[in-house]
Design a protein around this motif. Sequence first.
Motif, PDB file in Angstrom:
ATOM      1  N   ARG A   1      -2.257   3.111  -9.101  1.00 12.42           N
ATOM      2  CA  ARG A   1      -3.556   2.449  -9.196  1.00 12.42           C
ATOM      3  C   ARG A   1      -4.705   3.432  -9.371  1.00 12.42           C
ATOM      4  NH1 ARG A   1      -3.932  -1.376  -4.161  1.00 12.42           N
ATOM      5  NH2 ARG A   1      -5.648  -2.327  -5.335  1.00 12.42           N
ATOM      6  N   GLN A   2      -4.548   4.633  -8.823  1.00 15.22           N
ATOM      7  CA  GLN A   2      -5.635   5.596  -8.952  1.00 15.22           C
ATOM      8  C   GLN A   2      -5.545   6.423 -10.216  1.00 15.22           C
ATOM      9  OE1 GLN A   2      -5.482   9.265  -8.682  1.00 15.22           O
ATOM     10  NE2 GLN A   2      -3.272   8.966  -8.995  1.00 15.22           N
TER      11      GLN A   2
ATOM     12  N   PRO B   1       0.067  -5.442  -5.397  1.00 12.17           N
ATOM     13  CA  PRO B   1      -1.383  -5.249  -5.529  1.00 12.17           C
ATOM     14  C   PRO B   1      -1.817  -5.297  -6.985  1.00 12.17           C
ATOM     15  CG  PRO B   1      -0.304  -3.128  -5.253  1.00 12.17           C
ATOM     16  CD  PRO B   1       0.777  -4.171  -5.101  1.00 12.17           C
ATOM     17  N   PRO B   2      -3.074  -5.675  -7.238  1.00 12.70           N
ATOM     18  CA  PRO B   2      -3.587  -5.544  -8.601  1.00 12.70           C
ATOM     19  C   PRO B   2      -3.610  -4.071  -8.986  1.00 12.70           C
ATOM     20  CG  PRO B   2      -5.353  -6.034  -7.034  1.00 12.70           C
ATOM     21  CD  PRO B   2      -4.066  -6.142  -6.288  1.00 12.70           C
ATOM     22  N   PRO B   3      -3.384  -3.726 -10.286  1.00 12.54           N
ATOM     23  CA  PRO B   3      -3.355  -4.612 -11.452  1.00 12.54           C
ATOM     24  C   PRO B   3      -1.958  -5.098 -11.834  1.00 12.54           C
ATOM     25  CG  PRO B   3      -3.387  -2.344 -12.190  1.00 12.54           C
ATOM     26  CD  PRO B   3      -3.403  -2.286 -10.688  1.00 12.54           C
ATOM     27  N   PHE B   4      -0.997  -5.100 -10.908  1.00 12.60           N
ATOM     28  CA  PHE B   4       0.347  -5.540 -11.243  1.00 12.60           C
ATOM     29  C   PHE B   4       0.378  -7.018 -11.623  1.00 12.60           C
ATOM     30  CE2 PHE B   4       1.940  -1.697  -9.264  1.00 12.60           C
ATOM     31  CZ  PHE B   4       3.132  -1.475  -9.923  1.00 12.60           C
ATOM     32  N   SER B   5       1.180  -7.343 -12.633  1.00  8.20           N
ATOM     33  CA  SER B   5       1.657  -8.694 -12.864  1.00  8.20           C
ATOM     34  C   SER B   5       3.096  -8.739 -12.379  1.00  8.20           C
ATOM     35  CB  SER B   5       1.577  -9.048 -14.347  1.00  8.20           C
ATOM     36  OG  SER B   5       0.246  -8.953 -14.804  1.00  8.20           O
ATOM     37  N   GLU B   6       3.634  -9.955 -12.230  1.00  5.84           N
ATOM     38  CA  GLU B   6       4.977 -10.074 -11.661  1.00  5.84           C
ATOM     39  C   GLU B   6       5.796 -11.136 -12.387  1.00  5.84           C
ATOM     40  OE1 GLU B   6       4.902 -10.683  -7.398  1.00  5.84           O
ATOM     41  OE2 GLU B   6       2.894  -9.807  -7.276  1.00  5.84           O
ATOM     42  N   TRP B   7       7.075 -10.835 -12.580  1.00  5.34           N
ATOM     43  CA  TRP B   7       8.010 -11.872 -13.021  1.00  5.34           C
ATOM     44  C   TRP B   7       8.020 -12.979 -11.966  1.00  5.34           C
ATOM     45  CZ3 TRP B   7      13.333 -10.525 -15.533  1.00  5.34           C
ATOM     46  CH2 TRP B   7      13.107  -9.907 -16.766  1.00  5.34           C
TER      47      TRP B   7
ATOM     48  N   PRO C   1      -5.927   7.418 -13.842  1.00  6.09           N
ATOM     49  CA  PRO C   1      -6.781   6.877 -14.905  1.00  6.09           C
ATOM     50  C   PRO C   1      -6.022   6.483 -16.160  1.00  6.09           C
ATOM     51  CG  PRO C   1      -7.073   9.254 -14.678  1.00  6.09           C
ATOM     52  CD  PRO C   1      -6.259   8.806 -13.513  1.00  6.09           C
ATOM     53  N   MET C   2      -4.852   7.072 -16.387  1.00  5.09           N
ATOM     54  CA  MET C   2      -4.062   6.697 -17.555  1.00  5.09           C
ATOM     55  C   MET C   2      -3.179   5.493 -17.258  1.00  5.09           C
ATOM     56  SD  MET C   2      -1.147   8.931 -19.553  1.00  5.09           S
ATOM     57  CE  MET C   2      -2.319  10.216 -19.996  1.00  5.09           C
ATOM     58  N   LEU C   3      -2.435   5.546 -16.163  1.00  5.06           N
ATOM     59  CA  LEU C   3      -1.464   4.499 -15.876  1.00  5.06           C
ATOM     60  C   LEU C   3      -2.108   3.222 -15.355  1.00  5.06           C
ATOM     61  CD1 LEU C   3       1.321   6.695 -14.271  1.00  5.06           C
ATOM     62  CD2 LEU C   3       1.133   5.898 -16.636  1.00  5.06           C
ATOM     63  N   GLY C   4      -3.256   3.363 -14.709  1.00 11.09           N
ATOM     64  CA  GLY C   4      -3.950   2.175 -14.230  1.00 11.09           C
ATOM     65  C   GLY C   4      -4.500   1.312 -15.345  1.00 11.09           C
ATOM     66  N   ALA C   5      -4.492   1.836 -16.574  1.00  9.53           N
ATOM     67  CA  ALA C   5      -5.057   1.117 -17.712  1.00  9.53           C
ATOM     68  C   ALA C   5      -3.996   0.456 -18.590  1.00  9.53           C
ATOM     69  CB  ALA C   5      -5.907   2.069 -18.548  1.00  9.53           C
ATOM     70  N   VAL C   6      -2.709   0.667 -18.299  1.00 10.41           N
ATOM     71  CA  VAL C   6      -1.660   0.044 -19.111  1.00 10.41           C
ATOM     72  C   VAL C   6      -1.106  -1.161 -18.359  1.00 10.41           C
ATOM     73  CG1 VAL C   6      -1.094   2.244 -20.191  1.00 10.41           C
ATOM     74  CG2 VAL C   6       0.221   1.478 -18.193  1.00 10.41           C
TER      75      VAL C   6
ATOM     76  N   GLY D   1       0.805  -1.209   0.000  1.00 10.66           N
ATOM     77  CA  GLY D   1       0.000   0.000   0.000  1.00 10.66           C
ATOM     78  C   GLY D   1       0.842   1.263   0.000  1.00 10.66           C
ATOM     79  N   ALA D   2       2.112   1.152  -0.418  1.00  2.00           N
ATOM     80  CA  ALA D   2       3.006   2.313  -0.458  1.00  2.00           C
ATOM     81  C   ALA D   2       2.484   3.355  -1.431  1.00  2.00           C
ATOM     82  CB  ALA D   2       4.410   1.873  -0.847  1.00  2.00           C
ATOM     83  N   ALA D   3       2.962   4.586  -1.251  1.00  2.00           N
ATOM     84  CA  ALA D   3       2.445   5.720  -2.023  1.00  2.00           C
ATOM     85  C   ALA D   3       2.583   5.502  -3.524  1.00  2.00           C
ATOM     86  CB  ALA D   3       3.163   7.001  -1.600  1.00  2.00           C
ATOM     87  N   PHE D   4       3.682   4.921  -3.964  1.00  2.00           N
ATOM     88  CA  PHE D   4       3.880   4.715  -5.400  1.00  2.00           C
ATOM     89  C   PHE D   4       2.802   3.808  -5.975  1.00  2.00           C
ATOM     90  CE2 PHE D   4       5.826   1.995  -8.739  1.00  2.00           C
ATOM     91  CZ  PHE D   4       5.885   2.951  -9.730  1.00  2.00           C
ATOM     92  N   PHE D   5       2.512   2.698  -5.300  1.00  2.00           N
ATOM     93  CA  PHE D   5       1.500   1.780  -5.808  1.00  2.00           C
ATOM     94  C   PHE D   5       0.119   2.438  -5.802  1.00  2.00           C
ATOM     95  CE2 PHE D   5       4.457  -1.574  -3.889  1.00  2.00           C
ATOM     96  CZ  PHE D   5       5.186  -1.656  -5.062  1.00  2.00           C
ATOM     97  N   ASP D   6      -0.187   3.169  -4.747  1.00  2.00           N
ATOM     98  CA  ASP D   6      -1.482   3.850  -4.692  1.00  2.00           C
ATOM     99  C   ASP D   6      -1.610   4.896  -5.792  1.00  2.00           C
ATOM    100  OD1 ASP D   6      -2.232   2.327  -2.554  1.00  2.00           O
ATOM    101  OD2 ASP D   6      -1.905   3.877  -1.031  1.00  2.00           O
TER     102      ASP D   6
END
Length: 699
Positions: free
Chosen positions: A368-369, A396-402, A371-376, A360-365
């Motif tokens: 995720r919020q 957290p979603p929407p991340f995928s991970e190696w 509207p442009m970056l949360g869609a790529v 829940g760190a600031a970067f991830f939040d």
Amino acid sequence: MTNDFRPGPGLAHPLGATFDGAGVNFAVFSQNATRMLLCLFSDDGKTEIARIPLPERDGDVWHGYLSGLRPGQLYGYRAEGPYAPQEGHRFNPNKLLLDPYAKRVTGHPEWHDALYGYTVGHEDGDLSFDERDSAPYMPRCVVEDPCFDWGRTPRPETALADSVIYEAHVKGLTQQFPGTTHPGTFLGLASDAMLDHLTGLGITAIELLPVHTFLDDRFLVDKDLSNYWGYQTLGYFSPDPRYLDAGKLQEFQYMVARMHAAGIEVILDVVYNHTCEGDEMGPTLSFRGLDNAAYYWLAEDPRHCINDTGCGNTMNMRHPMVLRMIMDSLRYWVSTMGVDGFRFDLCATLGRTNDGFDPGAAFFDALRQDPMLGAVKLIAEPWDIGPGGYQVGAFPPPFSEWNDKFRDGVRRFWKGDEAMAPELADRITGSARQFDHSGRPATSSVNLITAHDGFTLADVTSFNERHNEANGEENRDGHGDNASDNMGAEGATDDPAINAARAQRRRNMLATLLLSQGTPMLLAGDEFGNSQNGNNNAYCQDNEIGWLDWSNADQGLMDFARRLIAFRKAHPIVRQKRFLHARERIVDGIEDLFWWREDGAEMEDGDWEDPARRFVCAEMRMASGTPAYAQREEALLLAFNAGDPLEFTLPEPPEGRAWTRAIDTAAPEAACETAAGAVPMAGDSVLVFVLEEAEAADG
């Protein structure tokens, strides 16, 4: 030098050098500077023609406006402020600094002791102060107007479930590719020949190793080597000049447009966890001279940087202006440069707080919020070297991970290690133990067997030991444990039996990758057997070691790779969003997953506990909970045999149905045919069967 330029106040936003048609607005962040000087240079970059104090400061943003300046103007900054390393401050106005928001730079620093804020070799070390001007050894920033006519070509917006990612290096992929124009550049990527290869293979996204402006480390240059991979970022908005054929931003944008027209997405590997300036003994090129205490996460003794990255410093993601810079960079590459996603190097670092990693760190939040970056597409390398840095499955979603567990598990299964059957079962069903939480889809696992960092697929089957002597580190660098198997000879051999075994093992691994739940990532060159001659850390090899060797391409392996990718695209059962948990389906009451033994009986606990088991067979259907409209096929049977030849008894098909053998890695060119009862299965092979209507199977 002249100071006749009379700047107006300008605006504190946007940051960087912004051309508005009549002039240029300059804005740069520094919390602790006492004065910010804009330096303008002659057209040839050799002469500093003006040194202008920016007249306004809004909070911590220094800004000013110069009428009449146009794109192409060369510039940089000098920052005045305290030189107090014990307090974390390293201001030195003798050092020309690159604008962190520069859209283009003219080249790369030329190594010289004047690039350091302290006097190299002084008895006081980094506490000393160097008065030499670094400008003669620094590149210049360039004012750019990055407008580009994208026409009507839409973004592919391929769903992760339908994606096949191809990890590639701009130069390594194109330098020796036959028929490519402008090899080694973005324009080379955009050539007809390269696009034909990618589309013919079935690739949906190309993931490029770092293309942001980066530094060739001094210790490499001293050894006549270079930073080939690019994980030493110097500028987060500018493409590296070495990949520009004529020095135009539009070359990158043109490449993206060409990829999109071919249905291929562009994903960038980005390095926001650290910069190329290293620790306190590193050079002063940009961030350190603009505000060391703000840009870098400093230790309790602020003379030193925290080093959770292994690269000397860690970006201070806790500072709002550093976070803003990274968010601005990401938005720029999406909105202006057209990219479709990002793979975040050492992404665990970006989620670090004072209390350690936090999903829940600031970067991830912030991501995720947005509207442009949360869609790529957002892909994490889910680790760093700091405390608690291994975080596979924790993003957290929407991340995928190696997923390195997939890599290691698959390699060890095919290598013949004991007790690997349960491990393979976990990996081919999407690594649910790691990723089936928080509503995350099975596509969260980015499956890989190889990547830029490590052996290529050909070398995984040809070398037991790394061979990195060319790196100049006495073969101490790179991974020591590769779970590789040379099949009886170290490196190239003329033994036909060994070469045949290696070829089949490569087909097995490709089949495992492309038949598993999750999102497959293929390393460029693995589709045709590219080798790095046992070098598993080619980060500094901008030569034939690091470049793909197309002249020795295994056409048979490439044809098989195409067939596997086409099979994956044709069969949604192997690329589902939902996890398979052997649950009954509402549509027919049949479980979505069965595990079979060689004799056709279902697996029992004792079978899974047998360390000598080398055979794994999964019967898969569309997962329980899949809507009826997505039930487009009945079942697939995937059999993996890392042991001796055997007879495999197929499960009895429902009435009116039959099993059709679709893939056999031991007979890669064999046609599809109906099968029933006990079927022979070669040792060290993969078999795939499709459940079809009996008449269709016979046809």
